[in-house]
Scaffold this motif. Structure first.
Motif, short mmCIF file in Angstrom:
data_model
loop_
_atom_site.label_atom_id
_atom_site.label_comp_id
_atom_site.label_asym_id
_atom_site.label_seq_id
_atom_site.Cartn_x
_atom_site.Cartn_y
_atom_site.Cartn_z
N SER A 125 18.98 20.41 -20.33
CA SER A 125 18.37 20.75 -19.05
C SER A 125 17.99 22.22 -19.05
O SER A 125 18.77 23.06 -19.52
N TYR A 126 16.82 22.53 -18.53
CA TYR A 126 16.36 23.91 -18.44
C TYR A 126 16.56 24.50 -17.05
O TYR A 126 16.21 25.65 -16.83
N GLY A 127 17.08 23.69 -16.15
CA GLY A 127 17.33 24.18 -14.81
C GLY A 127 17.44 23.03 -13.83
O GLY A 127 17.41 21.86 -14.24
N VAL A 128 17.59 23.37 -12.57
CA VAL A 128 17.74 22.35 -11.54
C VAL A 128 16.57 21.37 -11.58
O VAL A 128 15.41 21.78 -11.70
N ASN A 129 16.90 20.09 -11.50
CA ASN A 129 15.94 18.99 -11.51
C ASN A 129 15.20 18.82 -12.84
O ASN A 129 14.21 18.07 -12.90
N SER A 130 15.67 19.49 -13.87
CA SER A 130 15.09 19.36 -15.21
C SER A 130 16.10 18.67 -16.13
O SER A 130 17.22 19.17 -16.30
N THR A 131 15.74 17.53 -16.70
CA THR A 131 16.58 16.87 -17.70
C THR A 131 15.68 16.27 -18.77
O THR A 131 14.60 15.75 -18.46
N GLU A 132 16.15 16.35 -20.01
CA GLU A 132 15.40 15.81 -21.14
C GLU A 132 16.35 15.11 -22.08
O GLU A 132 17.53 15.49 -22.18
N LYS A 133 15.85 14.13 -22.79
CA LYS A 133 16.66 13.46 -23.81
C LYS A 133 16.60 14.26 -25.10
O LYS A 133 15.59 14.88 -25.43
N GLY A 134 17.70 14.25 -25.83
CA GLY A 134 17.79 14.97 -27.09
C GLY A 134 17.32 14.13 -28.26
O GLY A 134 16.66 13.11 -28.09
N ASP A 135 17.70 14.57 -29.45
CA ASP A 135 17.23 13.91 -30.66
C ASP A 135 17.93 12.59 -30.92
O ASP A 135 17.40 11.72 -31.59
N LEU A 136 19.17 12.46 -30.44
CA LEU A 136 19.93 11.24 -30.64
C LEU A 136 19.81 10.39 -29.39
O LEU A 136 20.14 10.82 -28.29
N SER A 137 19.36 9.15 -29.60
CA SER A 137 19.24 8.24 -28.47
C SER A 137 20.61 7.94 -27.89
O SER A 137 21.57 7.70 -28.61
N SER A 138 20.71 7.97 -26.59
CA SER A 138 21.98 7.72 -25.93
C SER A 138 21.76 6.86 -24.70
O SER A 138 20.74 6.98 -24.02
N GLU A 139 22.72 5.98 -24.42
CA GLU A 139 22.64 5.14 -23.23
C GLU A 139 23.13 5.88 -21.99
O GLU A 139 23.09 5.36 -20.90
N SER A 140 23.59 7.08 -22.18
CA SER A 140 24.07 7.87 -21.05
C SER A 140 22.90 8.48 -20.28
O SER A 140 21.78 8.57 -20.79
N THR A 141 23.19 8.90 -19.06
CA THR A 141 22.20 9.60 -18.24
C THR A 141 22.84 10.89 -17.72
O THR A 141 24.07 11.01 -17.69
N VAL A 142 22.02 11.84 -17.34
CA VAL A 142 22.50 13.11 -16.82
C VAL A 142 21.74 13.46 -15.55
O VAL A 142 20.67 12.90 -15.28
N SER A 143 22.27 14.41 -14.81
CA SER A 143 21.59 14.92 -13.63
C SER A 143 21.83 16.41 -13.54
O SER A 143 22.84 16.93 -14.05
N ARG A 144 20.92 17.12 -12.87
CA ARG A 144 21.07 18.56 -12.70
C ARG A 144 20.59 18.91 -11.28
O ARG A 144 19.50 19.44 -11.08
N ILE A 145 21.46 18.60 -10.33
CA ILE A 145 21.15 18.85 -8.93
C ILE A 145 21.47 20.30 -8.56
O ILE A 145 20.82 20.90 -7.70
N ARG A 146 22.48 20.84 -9.23
CA ARG A 146 22.86 22.23 -9.01
C ARG A 146 22.95 22.94 -10.35
O ARG A 146 23.25 22.33 -11.37
N THR A 147 22.70 24.22 -10.35
CA THR A 147 22.74 25.01 -11.59
C THR A 147 24.08 24.88 -12.29
O THR A 147 24.16 24.82 -13.51
N GLU A 148 25.16 24.82 -11.47
CA GLU A 148 26.52 24.88 -12.04
C GLU A 148 26.97 23.59 -12.70
O GLU A 148 27.89 23.61 -13.51
N HIS A 149 26.36 22.46 -12.34
CA HIS A 149 26.90 21.17 -12.77
C HIS A 149 25.89 20.38 -13.58
O HIS A 149 24.69 20.32 -13.24
N PHE A 150 26.39 19.73 -14.63
CA PHE A 150 25.53 18.93 -15.49
C PHE A 150 26.33 17.70 -15.92
O PHE A 150 26.72 17.56 -17.08
N PRO A 151 26.58 16.77 -15.00
CA PRO A 151 27.41 15.62 -15.33
C PRO A 151 26.68 14.58 -16.18
O PRO A 151 25.46 14.42 -16.08
N LEU A 152 27.46 13.90 -17.00
CA LEU A 152 26.94 12.84 -17.87
C LEU A 152 27.57 11.53 -17.44
O LEU A 152 28.79 11.46 -17.28
#
Lengths: 112, 112
Positions: A49-76
């Motif tokens: 993630s590059y910041g709030v509301n920004s999320t991207e998938k990495g090089d390894l495919s994963s069934e997980s999801t992430v969110s970035r609602i606040r700068t401080e938190h990046f839950p998976l």
């Protein structure tokens, strides 16, 4: 130095359960990352993630999801855990593109 | 996918020995090369961030060099101590310049 926290440190859970791995940082870094590591293997980037509301998938495919609602938190989140999700998950942050990464202590996930 | 290769995979030396490891990476579209030390039960910690061809950095008994034209970096440890025992990871920015891609690491064990 960045303070970065991952909760829980260890998690053992049954197949089919929904789980959320927490990652929090107190330094205001915009860039945050999730890496997955299987024993004897390299760290694989699964989300970033590059910041709030920004999320991207990495090089390894994963069934997980992430969110970035606040700068401080990046839950998976894993909606339905499976034994193949058993791995170590490391969260990291950094300030700029050529700056070093600061890592959390990791979450060791075991899915039975 | 950017491939970062490290050798050797593991290494065992006696206290006082000097040693070195190799990290190779694709030289095209190079952005930066990072070295991290990962001690058991701890988080990976950054040693060096290197960006320029010919860069040489030093931190105590540990130093690193960078050759971006041929795509390799060496990490040197002079007079190894038991506390140097760890896995040493190198990582390079991916071609999009968005996130670090890690090698599998070199695990160093130093006996007293």
């Amino acid at each position: 130095e960045a303070d970065i926290y991952q909760i829980p440190r260890y998690l053992v859970i049954g197949t089919g359960k929904k789980i959320t791995l927490e990652c929090s940082q107190t330094m205001g870094h915009d860039k945050m990352y999730w890496y997955q590591q299987d024993p004897g293997m390299e760290l694989h980037l699964i989300h970033y993630s590059y910041g709030v509301n920004s999320t991207e998938k990495g090089d390894l495919s994963s069934e997980s999801t992430v969110s970035r609602i606040r700068t401080e938190h990046f839950p998976l989140t894993l909606e339905s855990a499976r034994p193949s999700h058993t791995s170590q998950y490391l969260c990291a942050t950094r300030y700029g593109s050529n700056e070093k990464l600061f890592f959390g202590s990791g979450t060791q996930l075991s899915v039975l | 996918i950017l491939n970062v290769e490290q050798s050797p995979q593991s290494l065992h030396v006696q206290e006082g020995d000097s040693t070195n490891f190799t990290c190779s990476f694709p030289s095209s579209n190079f952005y930066a090369l990072h070295w991290y030390r990962w001690e058991t039960a701890k988080s990976p910690e950054a040693l060096f961030v290197m960006t320029l061809n010919g860069d040489e950095k030093k931190k105590g008994r540990i130093s690193a060099t960078l050759n971006t034209k041929e795509g390799y970096s060496y990490l040197y440890i002079k007079g190894s101590q038991p506390e140097d025992s760890a896995t040493y990871l190198c990582a390079s920015l991916n071609q999009a310049g968005t996130a670090l891609i890690f090698g599998k690491g070199t695990t160093l064990s130093v006996s007293s």
